[in-house]
Enzyme design. Structure first.
Site, PDB file in Angstrom:
ATOM      1  N   ARG A 176      -5.054  23.093  11.250  1.00  0.00           N
ATOM      2  CA  ARG A 176      -5.092  22.577   9.870  1.00  0.00           C
ATOM      3  C   ARG A 176      -4.743  21.095   9.907  1.00  0.00           C
ATOM      4  NH1 ARG A 176      -6.553  20.698   5.830  1.00  0.00           N
ATOM      5  NH2 ARG A 176      -5.922  21.211   3.711  1.00  0.00           N
ATOM      6  N   HIS A 179       0.833  -1.205   0.000  1.00  0.00           N
ATOM      7  CA  HIS A 179       0.000   0.000   0.000  1.00  0.00           C
ATOM      8  C   HIS A 179       0.865   1.251   0.000  1.00  0.00           C
ATOM      9  CE1 HIS A 179      -2.740   2.980   2.054  1.00  0.00           C
ATOM     10  NE2 HIS A 179      -3.423   2.615   0.997  1.00  0.00           N
ATOM     11  N   CYS A 202      -0.386  28.778   7.040  1.00  0.00           N
ATOM     12  CA  CYS A 202      -0.761  27.856   5.969  1.00  0.00           C
ATOM     13  C   CYS A 202      -0.587  28.569   4.625  1.00  0.00           C
ATOM     14  CB  CYS A 202      -2.216  27.443   6.166  1.00  0.00           C
ATOM     15  SG  CYS A 202      -2.745  26.200   5.008  1.00  0.00           S
ATOM     16  N   HIS A 208      -8.065   8.025  -3.611  1.00  0.00           N
ATOM     17  CA  HIS A 208      -8.405   6.605  -3.800  1.00  0.00           C
ATOM     18  C   HIS A 208      -9.659   6.419  -4.631  1.00  0.00           C
ATOM     19  CE1 HIS A 208      -5.707   6.336  -0.320  1.00  0.00           C
ATOM     20  NE2 HIS A 208      -5.463   5.115  -0.719  1.00  0.00           N
ATOM     21  N   TYR A 250       1.002  21.607  -1.899  1.00  0.00           N
ATOM     22  CA  TYR A 250       1.567  22.888  -1.473  1.00  0.00           C
ATOM     23  C   TYR A 250       2.562  23.427  -2.488  1.00  0.00           C
ATOM     24  CZ  TYR A 250      -1.166  21.955   2.549  1.00  0.00           C
ATOM     25  OH  TYR A 250      -2.243  21.708   3.357  1.00  0.00           O
TER      26      TYR A 250
HETATM   27  N1  MTE Z   1       1.191  17.396  10.365  1.00  0.00           N
HETATM   28  C1  MTE Z   1       0.425  16.303  10.387  1.00  0.00           C
HETATM   29  N2  MTE Z   1       0.912  15.186  10.965  1.00  0.00           N
HETATM   30  N3  MTE Z   1      -0.807  16.284   9.830  1.00  0.00           N
HETATM   31  C2  MTE Z   1      -1.320  17.396   9.210  1.00  0.00           C
HETATM   32  O1  MTE Z   1      -2.456  17.347   8.722  1.00  0.00           O
HETATM   33  N4  MTE Z   1      -0.922  19.720   8.529  1.00  0.00           N
HETATM   34  C3  MTE Z   1       0.130  20.609   8.092  1.00  0.00           C
HETATM   35  C4  MTE Z   1       1.124  20.858   9.216  1.00  0.00           C
HETATM   36  N5  MTE Z   1       1.534  19.622   9.801  1.00  0.00           N
HETATM   37  C5  MTE Z   1      -0.521  18.565   9.159  1.00  0.00           C
HETATM   38  C6  MTE Z   1       0.738  18.523   9.785  1.00  0.00           C
HETATM   39  C7  MTE Z   1      -0.371  21.895   7.649  1.00  0.00           C
HETATM   40  S1  MTE Z   1      -0.937  21.963   6.053  1.00  0.00           S
HETATM   41  C8  MTE Z   1      -0.324  23.003   8.420  1.00  0.00           C
HETATM   42  S2  MTE Z   1      -0.801  24.509   7.798  1.00  0.00           S
HETATM   43  C9  MTE Z   1       0.133  22.960   9.789  1.00  0.00           C
HETATM   44  O2  MTE Z   1       0.465  21.635  10.205  1.00  0.00           O
HETATM   45  C10 MTE Z   1      -0.925  23.483  10.734  1.00  0.00           C
HETATM   46  O3  MTE Z   1      -0.461  23.403  12.035  1.00  0.00           O
HETATM   47  P1  MTE Z   1      -1.454  23.707  13.225  1.00  0.00           P
HETATM   48  O4  MTE Z   1      -2.680  22.872  13.048  1.00  0.00           O
HETATM   49  O5  MTE Z   1      -0.713  23.412  14.481  1.00  0.00           O
HETATM   50  O6  MTE Z   1      -1.787  25.172  13.118  1.00  0.00           O
END
Ligand code: MTE
Length: 749
Positions: free
Chosen positions: A255, A153, A305, A177, A456
């Protein structure tokens, strides 16, 4: 059992041979037998059909090695052999019914599905959960034995989250998926159907039988504006966003791409972080070890973000895919943890000194057999399988301040923000600050996750809805941006309702008031707005002022006087670049003035100042001035209904052509210490993902006539931001913003 495994092995081998010879994206990649860490540049080059390929996450590194090991032998062993024929025969083998289970054969009258396959009860399927040696999942009314798929996977063991139950909730999150070729892969693991007795009238298992992946998510502060609940994506309202220099933990924007992983708080110190070096060596650290063996550091840094202000880009330049964030997908905190560079050195990472990229291109490879730091990446993986990477040079930069953080604003990391351990990469897009950090790999390629390879990135405005995802660079350092977060007009200023004016001998007990060293220059305020703001709590208006106010309340005049206005907001630039200047216009960009930058980084009583080697925090700013003379909108008209270019200067540069100017546009733009400044409009930086929406921030405000109980008066309104008298409409706009962002497209971006 042996025959059955052989049958499955044969089917898999056959399938993989077929797949390796096709251009099918994910599997094609998984068939490669190259060593993981040392890809050739040719292999790194994007294939012609790369857009399609990159839609599916690539195998996690450890997992991909397992897959390769498992495949290397059979592929060479089988080529050209007559064994192939017997394997074909074996592949057609159907497993017998599992005697351990009470599966039944269908009753033809009620069940028109393939009668040759067994039926399974949900209770029996549940026994095949992640702890089982044979994990199963269901999809719609079918049952699949995914034992072999787990190893192959692309998203690693995440698929085991669904074991014993339905895979749909996870595919709703990992929407990639929902593609025909993924269904085809799944179909190969079909072993039977859910028993008719466990299906609703629609032929699916009942909703309560489907496990909610978000059961462990924590409670959230009700003040947060929620864009999606599952996964949770939320921003603080403007009135809270930058009220304090450090955003309180419970109001820090959230986020998530998936669920919040369950971590036993009592055993948090046992949380393990694996570090894998380019030669494949691994080293494991517990959180306890990180905390006790390495020096602790603090860094005051923004996380932002790449979709912050996406809603601005949508409104001004065109449809964008993703959560329609306002100006609050950004927050500022004091992070505490250990330096990533210290941990990498301890793990035994040896690299030649990084050189400037241009020199690197000209010079020979390092001669001391050490890996070239310029060519390496630090891949981070979180417990729920999110992944992203940063260039190793950022991690090793002694002034780069990359932390493995376990503290936030003096408290343990909250669950939503990565408890018990997260990466904090100051100055870079927050997508690289991976939460719930469990694994670090030093590799010669970027993370293979979709969040690195796809989501991103930003594109040229010419690329429209189908940009070249692979050619675009991953976003790392953030560009300069700013936003207006609060507006106070007229009486709101006169009556001292602006929190940062309610100091200096007027309202010193005000708990919200900043410390005296952080207040604006009151003499300058007085000079600009022409009076000393009064505390609303204990001051009655001066007689002349009272008369003016009464007049305003009882009469909606043709024109407003040049009303006093106060604005506040934030400015921020990535890469540790300091904010040099914040420019404000109150008349749509015709004339400009400069805002006062709040000095939050100088230590003051009760305030620690800022930590870190560069300017990683945001700069808050304040502004006071006078609005141009305006004609109030007729009663009943809202500024939202009045959007467009006729009354205001807008991003398209349309200027008011009417003799009566009803509204004006407030603008802020910031410049950093490298003289990078914000673009004027979003049209020039439009990209379909709505990333890096950094154009001048505009807020249209309009006076309007209103019934004020005993007569007609003027109220000030803005559809777009928080401020004195604006709350109601700000809410309307938020709701509209949420509506715009609703739907499946928003959830996955
Ligand atoms: N890390 C994990 N494990 N999972 C996630 O969904 N989101 C990322 C980042 N790190 C994410 C992550 C994104 S897109 C952002 S903008 C930031 O974490 C947001 O951090 P916060 O939720 O602490 O503000």
């Amino acid at each position: 059992m042996v025959t059955r495994s052989l049958g499955r092995l044969a089917a898999n081998i056959l399938r993989r041979i077929t797949q390796c010879n096709t251009a099918e994206p994910t599997v094609h990649r998984a068939c490669g037998l190259r060593p993981r860490h040392l890809h050739t540049s040719a292999q790194r080059r994007a294939p012609a059909d790369a857009t399609a390929r990159s839609t599916v996450p690539k195998p996690s590194t450890t997992r991909s090695r397992q897959i390769r090991n498992a495949r290397a032998v059979p592929v060479s062993f089988l080529i050209g052999g007559s064994l192939l024929a017997s394997i074909v025969a074996l592949s057609q083998y159907r497993p017998p019914d599992n005697p351990d289970l009470n599966n039944t054969l269908p009753t033809p009258s009620t069940d028109s599905r393939d009668p040759s396959l067994p039926r399974y009860r949900l209770a029996d399927i549940r026994k095949h959960d992640a702890s089982s040696s044979e994990p199963w999942v269901t999809f719609e009314d079918k049952v699949y034995n995914i034992t072999d798929w787990v190893a192959a996977h692309p998203g690693g063991d995440v698929i085991l989250r669904a074991a014993g139950a339905g895979i749909e909730p996870y595919w709703d999150i990992f929407t990639i998926h929902k593609a025909p070729h993924v269904r085809e892969i799944l179909e190969q693991y079909l072993i039977g159907y859910i028993d008719q007795a466990d299906l609703d009238a629609d032929g699916r298992p009942p909703a309560e039988a489907v496990e909610d992946p978000f059961v462990n998510d924590p409670d959230r502060d009700s003040r947060l504006i929620t864009h999606t609940a599952k996964p949770r994506n939320a921003e603080p309202p403007n009135e809270e966003l930058d009220r304090t220099f450090l955003t309180p933990n419970e109001l820090f924007y959230i986020r998530h791409h998936m669920w919040v992983p369950a971590v036993d708080e009592a055993k948090a110190n046992e949380h393990a972080l694996t570090v894998e070096l380019p030669d494949g060596e691994t080293r494991r650290y517990t959180l306890e070890e990180l905390k006790t063996r390495f020096p602790t550091h603090k860094v005051t840094a923004v996380l932002q973000c790449s979709g912050n202000r996406r809603n601005d880009m949508t409104r001004h330049a065109g449809k964008t895919n993703g959560l329609q964030w306002g100006v609050g997908a950004i927050s500022n905190a004091e992070w505490e943890g250990v330096r990533l560079s210290d941990v990498l050195a301890d793990a035994g990472l040896q690299v030649a000194d990084a050189t400037a990229p241009t020199q690197k291109a000209l010079s020979a490879p390092p001669s001391n057999n050490k890996a070239d730091a310029n060519a390496l990446h630090v891949q981070f993986t979180g417990l729920e399988a999110y992944g992203a990477s940063i260039p190793l040079v950022k991690a090793l930069d002694p002034r780069g301040d990359v932390l493995l953080a376990f503290g936030m604003n003096g408290k343990p990391l909250p669950k939503d923000h990565g408890f018990p351990l997260r990466a904090v990469v100051p100055g870079h897009v927050a997508a690289r600050s991976v939460k719930w950090l469990s694994k670090i790999v030093i590799s010669d390629e970027e993370s293979t996750s979709q969040w690195q390879r796809r989501d991103y990135k930003a594109f040229g405005p010419n690329e429209g809805a189908n940009p070249d995802w692979d050619r675009a660079r991953s976003i790392q350092e953030m560009p300069v941006t700013s936003a207006i977060t609060g507006v106070w007009v007229g009486d709101c200023v006169r009556k001292g309702r602006v929190p940062w004016m309610a100091v200096k001998g007027i309202d010193e007990d005000n708990a919200q008031a900043p410390s005296p060293s952080r207040i604006v220059d009151m003499a300058a305020v007085e000079k600009k707005v022409g009076f000393t703001p009064k505390s609303s709590a204990n001051t009655s208006p001066e007689p002349a002022q009272q008369q003016q106010q009464q007049q305003q309340q009882s009469h909606c005049s043709e024109k407003t006087p040049a009303e006093p206005i106060a604005l506040q907001g934030y400015a921020y630039s990535g890469g540790g670049r300091a904010i040099a200047r914040v420019d404000v216009s109150l008349d749509g960009g015709r004339t400009w003035d400069q805002a006062e930058l709040v000095d939050d980084c100088t230590p003051a009583e009760g305030q620690a100042g800022c930590f870190g080697n560069k300017s990683w925090a945001w700069k808050r700013w304040r502004y006071t001035g006078h609005l141009p003379v305006l004609s109030p909108l007729p009663s009943g008209q809202t500024p939202l209904a009045h959007s467009g270019g006729s009354d205001c200067d807008d991003e398209e540069g349309r200027r008011s052509s009417q003799s009566k100017k009803h509204c004006t546009t407030l603008i802020v733009k910031a410049t950093d210490d490298a003289y990078n400044t914000q673009p004027e409009s979003h049209r020039g930086i439009y990209n379909v993902r709505g990333n890096l929406a950094t154009a001048w921030h505009r807020v249209k405000i309009c006076p309007k006539c209103t019934d004020n109980g005993d007569g007609k008066g003027v109220v000030w309104s803005t559809g777009e931001t928080y401020g004195c008298g604006f709350k109601k409409e700000a809410k309307e706009v938020r709701d509209a913003m949420l509506r715009q962002g609703a739907g499946p497209a928003a959830a996955g971006k």
